[in-house]
Motif scaffolding. Structure first.
Motif, PDB file in Angstrom:
ATOM      1  N   ARG A   1      51.395  17.425 -40.849  1.00 11.69           N
ATOM      2  CA  ARG A   1      50.021  16.946 -40.853  1.00 11.69           C
ATOM      3  C   ARG A   1      49.480  16.825 -39.428  1.00 11.69           C
ATOM      4  NH1 ARG A   1      50.823  11.596 -44.244  1.00 11.69           N
ATOM      5  NH2 ARG A   1      52.681  11.615 -42.910  1.00 11.69           N
ATOM      6  N   GLY A   2      48.156  16.955 -39.294  1.00  8.99           N
ATOM      7  CA  GLY A   2      47.514  16.881 -37.988  1.00  8.99           C
ATOM      8  C   GLY A   2      46.929  15.518 -37.731  1.00  8.99           C
ATOM      9  N   ALA A   3      45.604  15.426 -37.845  1.00 10.08           N
ATOM     10  CA  ALA A   3      44.923  14.167 -37.560  1.00 10.08           C
ATOM     11  C   ALA A   3      45.368  13.050 -38.489  1.00 10.08           C
ATOM     12  CB  ALA A   3      43.411  14.374 -37.689  1.00 10.08           C
ATOM     13  N   GLU A   4      45.850  13.394 -39.685  1.00 10.12           N
ATOM     14  CA  GLU A   4      46.288  12.356 -40.632  1.00 10.12           C
ATOM     15  C   GLU A   4      47.396  11.478 -40.057  1.00 10.12           C
ATOM     16  OE1 GLU A   4      45.206  16.023 -43.192  1.00 10.12           O
ATOM     17  OE2 GLU A   4      46.094  15.567 -41.233  1.00 10.12           O
ATOM     18  N   ARG A   5      48.165  12.003 -39.131  1.00 13.61           N
ATOM     19  CA  ARG A   5      49.275  11.234 -38.572  1.00 13.61           C
ATOM     20  C   ARG A   5      48.804  10.098 -37.676  1.00 13.61           C
ATOM     21  NH1 ARG A   5      54.161  15.349 -37.008  1.00 13.61           N
ATOM     22  NH2 ARG A   5      55.078  13.367 -36.380  1.00 13.61           N
ATOM     23  N   PHE A   6      47.511  10.105 -37.333  1.00  5.95           N
ATOM     24  CA  PHE A   6      46.965   9.004 -36.547  1.00  5.95           C
ATOM     25  C   PHE A   6      46.555   7.829 -37.431  1.00  5.95           C
ATOM     26  CE2 PHE A   6      46.312  12.530 -33.571  1.00  5.95           C
ATOM     27  CZ  PHE A   6      46.820  11.964 -32.406  1.00  5.95           C
ATOM     28  N   SER A   7      46.618   8.001 -38.745  1.00  7.00           N
ATOM     29  CA  SER A   7      46.245   6.929 -39.661  1.00  7.00           C
ATOM     30  C   SER A   7      47.433   6.024 -39.911  1.00  7.00           C
ATOM     31  CB  SER A   7      45.740   7.512 -40.987  1.00  7.00           C
ATOM     32  OG  SER A   7      45.590   6.496 -41.956  1.00  7.00           O
ATOM     33  N   ALA A   8      47.317   4.763 -39.481  1.00  8.33           N
ATOM     34  CA  ALA A   8      48.408   3.812 -39.692  1.00  8.33           C
ATOM     35  C   ALA A   8      48.640   3.573 -41.174  1.00  8.33           C
ATOM     36  CB  ALA A   8      48.097   2.497 -38.979  1.00  8.33           C
ATOM     37  N   GLU A   9      47.555   3.406 -41.929  1.00  7.23           N
ATOM     38  CA  GLU A   9      47.695   3.176 -43.360  1.00  7.23           C
ATOM     39  C   GLU A   9      48.237   4.413 -44.070  1.00  7.23           C
ATOM     40  OE1 GLU A   9      44.706  -0.310 -44.845  1.00  7.23           O
ATOM     41  OE2 GLU A   9      43.930   1.729 -44.917  1.00  7.23           O
TER      42      GLU A   9
ATOM     43  N   GLY B   1      48.718  -5.748 -41.602  1.00  2.00           N
ATOM     44  CA  GLY B   1      48.972  -5.132 -42.893  1.00  2.00           C
ATOM     45  C   GLY B   1      49.203  -6.159 -43.997  1.00  2.00           C
ATOM     46  N   GLY B   2      48.743  -5.823 -45.199  1.00  4.22           N
ATOM     47  CA  GLY B   2      48.945  -6.711 -46.340  1.00  4.22           C
ATOM     48  C   GLY B   2      47.958  -7.843 -46.444  1.00  4.22           C
ATOM     49  N   ARG B   3      46.990  -7.898 -45.540  1.00  8.17           N
ATOM     50  CA  ARG B   3      45.989  -8.961 -45.558  1.00  8.17           C
ATOM     51  C   ARG B   3      44.605  -8.384 -45.774  1.00  8.17           C
ATOM     52  NH1 ARG B   3      46.387 -12.086 -40.089  1.00  8.17           N
ATOM     53  NH2 ARG B   3      44.635 -13.184 -41.066  1.00  8.17           N
ATOM     54  N   ASP B   4      43.735  -9.168 -46.442  1.00  8.17           N
ATOM     55  CA  ASP B   4      42.363  -8.742 -46.695  1.00  8.17           C
ATOM     56  C   ASP B   4      41.333  -9.621 -46.004  1.00  8.17           C
ATOM     57  OD1 ASP B   4      43.305  -6.721 -48.380  1.00  8.17           O
ATOM     58  OD2 ASP B   4      43.288  -8.050 -50.121  1.00  8.17           O
ATOM     59  N   ASN B   5      41.758 -10.767 -45.482  1.00  7.38           N
ATOM     60  CA  ASN B   5      40.817 -11.716 -44.892  1.00  7.38           C
ATOM     61  C   ASN B   5      41.316 -12.154 -43.520  1.00  7.38           C
ATOM     62  OD1 ASN B   5      40.125 -14.857 -44.480  1.00  7.38           O
ATOM     63  ND2 ASN B   5      38.427 -13.852 -45.552  1.00  7.38           N
ATOM     64  N   PHE B   6      40.397 -12.152 -42.539  1.00  9.12           N
ATOM     65  CA  PHE B   6      40.756 -12.500 -41.163  1.00  9.12           C
ATOM     66  C   PHE B   6      39.663 -13.402 -40.596  1.00  9.12           C
ATOM     67  CE2 PHE B   6      42.351  -8.417 -42.346  1.00  9.12           C
ATOM     68  CZ  PHE B   6      43.644  -8.361 -41.851  1.00  9.12           C
TER      69      PHE B   6
ATOM     70  N   GLU C   1      44.005  -2.090 -31.656  1.00 10.36           N
ATOM     71  CA  GLU C   1      43.586  -1.563 -32.960  1.00 10.36           C
ATOM     72  C   GLU C   1      44.728  -1.598 -33.961  1.00 10.36           C
ATOM     73  OE1 GLU C   1      42.029   2.673 -34.842  1.00 10.36           O
ATOM     74  OE2 GLU C   1      41.688   2.279 -32.713  1.00 10.36           O
ATOM     75  N   SER C   2      45.953  -1.360 -33.496  1.00 13.20           N
ATOM     76  CA  SER C   2      47.108  -1.342 -34.393  1.00 13.20           C
ATOM     77  C   SER C   2      47.475  -2.728 -34.916  1.00 13.20           C
ATOM     78  CB  SER C   2      48.318  -0.741 -33.670  1.00 13.20           C
ATOM     79  OG  SER C   2      48.627  -1.480 -32.505  1.00 13.20           O
TER      80      SER C   2
END
Length: 389
Positions: A204-212, A221-226, A237-238
């Motif tokens: 994969r190309g650009a997809e490998r930059f997606s952490a998710e 990760g695993g959280r919806d509220n901050f 960003e990570s």
């Protein structure tokens, strides 16, 4: 991006408005006389680097060159040997994986010393190379500037063959004349890749930059509220909430004077990301789509002096697809204050170096509408980010 797409902004190239990088053509040119560039591990233009060593107290040779093949894994063992320090087998009680490299002090002492590394495999984005006793097998899968790669079968990819003792620039592919040698090196590559845990291959190309998308660890990760209290500067960003390819909202409780300015929340910078801020009293939101387009929106009216709850809500309309469109809605004290459409969003990563900030912008400005650091004028009680998956 093609050259004709950049003509209208040619005078901006090289300024702080963009993440400047020289073109692929120049990258190839400066690798002369070798083929290809960085990320192309199949050819010497992508992996060969110079090394300068100076040690007057021990090395008698000066101004000489060495032609023996070496790999970067030899650097640490050589330094340890030079310092007469044994390789650590355990650090703070944790057993260490043995270093694979070997000291090349013998090569520094003697230009005719035998190679300490006679075989080495290479792989990056399925661009593969195999060196063995002067021979080099190469398989180019993808050009590094091609982010869209689709399906790929590495077992059917083309391989090239070079004899570095006779052709160090890899100018003549002699695979057709030496099929048995090529098959030998191909089999050796698969064995080395398996031994070094390089499998399965990921093309994969650009997809490998997606952490998710790749399942990379993320402190958020695993959280919806901050919830962020007051000013926050420089959250990577990570480690920040992943705003890509989904709906989300940013809600802030503020206290301001009339015509207030300043950043409420931003993630990313001039190569991609989001900004939510006040400009001359008006509530504003912006999305930077990979430095190709900036979508900006503002409230219908200015924010009056006093305490308010302001909100930027993004409704993603792309479903499970990446980088699609959506709608921004601004609100003040629960009442709609403006909206607009974003035609395309950044799908994978906003930046290699930008952060998330609250109450300021510590990186590059996401749009030309303001100048960083753009500190918030007023009191910022809290900022809440809600992800809607």
């Amino acid at each position: 991006m093609k050259a004709e797409d950049m003509i209208d902004r040619i005078d901006e190239i090289g300024t702080e408005l963009h993440f400047n990088h020289f073109p692929a053509g120049w990258a190839w040119a400066v690798d002369s006389p070798f083929q290809w560039t960085k990320q192309v591990a199949s050819h010497l233009g992508g992996v060969r680097n110079p090394l300068i060593v100076k040690w007057p107290a021990k090395l008698k040779a000066t101004g000489e060159t060495r032609t023996q093949f070496l790999h970067v894994i030899e650097i640490a063992p050589t330094i340890l040997a030079a310092a007469n320090v044994p390789e650590p087998r355990s650090v703070n009680g944790t057993a260490q994986t043995p270093i694979q490299g070997k000291s090349f002090l013998s090569v520094l002492d003697d230009a005719k010393a035998p190679e300490v590394r006679t075989s080495q495999y290479f792989e990056m984005f399925v661009n593969r190379g195999m060196y063995d006793k002067g021979w080099w097998a190469a398989s180019l899968a993808f050009e590094p500037w091609d982010p869209v790669r689709g399906e790929f079968d590495p077992t059917k990819a083309k391989w090239e063959l070079y004899n570095l003792d006779e052709d160090f620039t890899q100018s003549k592919d002699i695979a057709a004349e030496n099929p048995e040698k090529l098959e030998e090196l191909k089999a050796l590559w698969w064995a080395e890749a398996s031994k070094n845990k390089a499998l399965p291959l990921d093309w994969r190309g650009a997809e490998r930059f997606s952490a998710e998308g790749t399942g990379k660890p993320n402190l958020a990760g695993g959280r919806d509220n901050f919830t962020y209290k007051g000013v926050l500067a420089g959250l990577p960003e990570s480690s920040a909430p992943d705003l890509k390819n989904k709906s989300f909202s940013v809600t802030a409780k503020v206290k301001v004077e009339e015509n207030a300015n300043g950043m409420i929340f931003t993630q990313g910078g001039n190569t991609g990301g989001w900004a939510f801020y006040l400009k001359d009293g008006k509530l504003k939101a912006a999305h930077n789509y990979i430095d190709v387009a900036v979508y900006s929106f503002e409230s219908d009216a200015a924010l009056p002096a006093g305490e308010h709850e302001v909100k930027m809500d993004f409704a993603y309309e792309g479903g499970k697809e990446m980088g699609k469109n959506g709608t921004i809605t601004l609100s003040i004290d629960g009442q709609p204050a403006g909206s607009g459409a974003i035609e395309q969003t950044t799908p994978f990563k906003y930046s290699l170096s930008e952060n998330q900030d609250v109450g300021m912008d510590t990186g590059t400005a996401l749009s030309t509408d303001y100048k960083a650091p753009f500190d918030f004028q007023g009191e910022l009680e809290e900022v809440v980010v809600d992800l809607k998956k």
